[in-house]
Scaffold this motif. Structure first.
Motif, PDB file in Angstrom:
ATOM      1  N   LEU A   1       0.786  -1.383   0.098  1.00  0.00           N
ATOM      2  CA  LEU A   1       0.392  -0.177  -0.185  1.00  0.00           C
ATOM      3  C   LEU A   1       0.796   1.280  -0.109  1.00  0.00           C
ATOM      4  O   LEU A   1       1.549   1.295   0.904  1.00  0.00           O
ATOM      5  CB  LEU A   1      -0.988   0.625   1.288  1.00  0.00           C
ATOM      6  N   VAL A   2       0.824   2.729  -0.516  1.00  0.00           N
ATOM      7  CA  VAL A   2       1.580   3.047  -1.085  1.00  0.00           C
ATOM      8  C   VAL A   2       0.153   4.413  -0.734  1.00  0.00           C
ATOM      9  O   VAL A   2      -0.127   4.522  -2.086  1.00  0.00           O
ATOM     10  CB  VAL A   2       2.446   3.762  -2.478  1.00  0.00           C
ATOM     11  N   GLU A   3       0.928   5.242   0.131  1.00  0.00           N
ATOM     12  CA  GLU A   3      -0.006   6.558   0.233  1.00  0.00           C
ATOM     13  C   GLU A   3       0.933   7.433  -0.548  1.00  0.00           C
ATOM     14  O   GLU A   3       2.185   7.645  -0.511  1.00  0.00           O
ATOM     15  CB  GLU A   3      -0.027   7.087   1.556  1.00  0.00           C
ATOM     16  N   SER A   4       0.008   8.766  -0.598  1.00  0.00           N
ATOM     17  CA  SER A   4       0.750  10.278  -1.696  1.00  0.00           C
ATOM     18  C   SER A   4      -0.181  10.862  -1.076  1.00  0.00           C
ATOM     19  O   SER A   4      -1.697  11.257  -0.721  1.00  0.00           O
ATOM     20  CB  SER A   4       1.026   9.802  -3.249  1.00  0.00           C
ATOM     21  N   GLY A   5       0.151  12.220  -0.846  1.00  0.00           N
ATOM     22  CA  GLY A   5      -0.868  13.723  -1.151  1.00  0.00           C
ATOM     23  C   GLY A   5      -0.781  14.476   0.208  1.00  0.00           C
ATOM     24  O   GLY A   5      -1.514  15.284   0.183  1.00  0.00           O
ATOM     25  N   GLY A   6       0.569  14.551   0.681  1.00  0.00           N
ATOM     26  CA  GLY A   6       0.448  14.713   2.492  1.00  0.00           C
ATOM     27  C   GLY A   6       1.093  15.853   2.151  1.00  0.00           C
ATOM     28  O   GLY A   6       1.068  16.090   1.161  1.00  0.00           O
ATOM     29  N   GLY A   7       1.302  16.933   3.200  1.00  0.00           N
ATOM     30  CA  GLY A   7       1.898  18.004   3.673  1.00  0.00           C
ATOM     31  C   GLY A   7       1.531  18.855   4.287  1.00  0.00           C
ATOM     32  O   GLY A   7       1.067  18.719   5.320  1.00  0.00           O
ATOM     33  N   LEU A   8       1.912  20.423   4.294  1.00  0.00           N
ATOM     34  CA  LEU A   8       1.340  21.663   4.829  1.00  0.00           C
ATOM     35  C   LEU A   8       0.250  22.224   4.445  1.00  0.00           C
ATOM     36  O   LEU A   8       0.736  22.235   3.336  1.00  0.00           O
ATOM     37  CB  LEU A   8       2.614  21.862   5.081  1.00  0.00           C
ATOM     38  N   VAL A   9      -0.244  22.475   5.260  1.00  0.00           N
ATOM     39  CA  VAL A   9      -1.446  23.225   4.379  1.00  0.00           C
ATOM     40  C   VAL A   9      -1.869  24.618   6.013  1.00  0.00           C
ATOM     41  O   VAL A   9      -1.748  23.508   7.240  1.00  0.00           O
ATOM     42  CB  VAL A   9      -2.747  22.253   4.291  1.00  0.00           C
ATOM     43  N   GLN A  10      -2.950  25.262   5.184  1.00  0.00           N
ATOM     44  CA  GLN A  10      -3.524  25.874   6.156  1.00  0.00           C
ATOM     45  C   GLN A  10      -4.041  25.774   6.763  1.00  0.00           C
ATOM     46  O   GLN A  10      -5.268  24.989   6.854  1.00  0.00           O
ATOM     47  CB  GLN A  10      -3.110  27.962   5.685  1.00  0.00           C
ATOM     48  N   PRO A  11      -4.663  25.908   8.446  1.00  0.00           N
ATOM     49  CA  PRO A  11      -6.822  25.933   8.314  1.00  0.00           C
ATOM     50  C   PRO A  11      -7.427  26.522   7.859  1.00  0.00           C
ATOM     51  O   PRO A  11      -6.851  27.572   7.594  1.00  0.00           O
ATOM     52  CB  PRO A  11      -6.323  26.173   9.971  1.00  0.00           C
ATOM     53  N   GLY A  12      -7.868  25.402   7.379  1.00  0.00           N
ATOM     54  CA  GLY A  12      -9.385  25.879   6.899  1.00  0.00           C
ATOM     55  C   GLY A  12      -9.230  25.632   5.082  1.00  0.00           C
ATOM     56  O   GLY A  12      -9.869  25.289   4.795  1.00  0.00           O
TER      57      GLY A  12
END
Length: 120
Positions: free
Chosen positions: A4-15
């Protein structure tokens, strides 16, 4: 072997929004359930959302209802998590999970995890 390989995480601002993807590959006969779990520092891993392969049962953690949406592409053995209106408390490592039938029978498999950080 199943991966299983995940992708798409990261840093994002609230909202803000993020979309996580998970691809299952290998010797898979059928997938029963796919889902997402998360683990924040110092906390236990918890279910975020899950969806059966037939699409007849969906579960969400109360904390994400109305903000997160899980979906699947059965043909491609993929599961997605659309995360909207993200909050700092959503910060965690997100893990993809699949309960499937492979060469070892019915088992749970996990991805390596992807970090989601919600911060201004």
């Amino acid at each position: 072997q199943v991966q299983l390989v995940e992708s798409g995480g990261g840093l994002v601002q609230p909202g803000g929004s993020l979309r996580l993807s998970c691809a299952a590959s290998g010797s898979i006969f059928s997938i029963v359930v796919m889902g997402w779990y998360r683990q924040a520092p110092g906390k236990q891993r918890e279910l975020v959302a899950s969806l059966t392969s037939r699409g007849d049962s969906t579960n969400y953690a109360d904390s994400v209802k109305g903000r997160f949406t899980i979906s699947r592409d059965n043909a491609e053995n993929m599961v997605y998590l659309q995360m909207n209106s993200l909050k700092p408390e959503d910060t965690a490592v997100y893990y993809c999970n699949a309960r499937l039938i492979g060469t070892l029978g019915l088992r749970d498999y996990w991805g390596q995890g992807t970090q989601v950080t919600v911060s201004s």
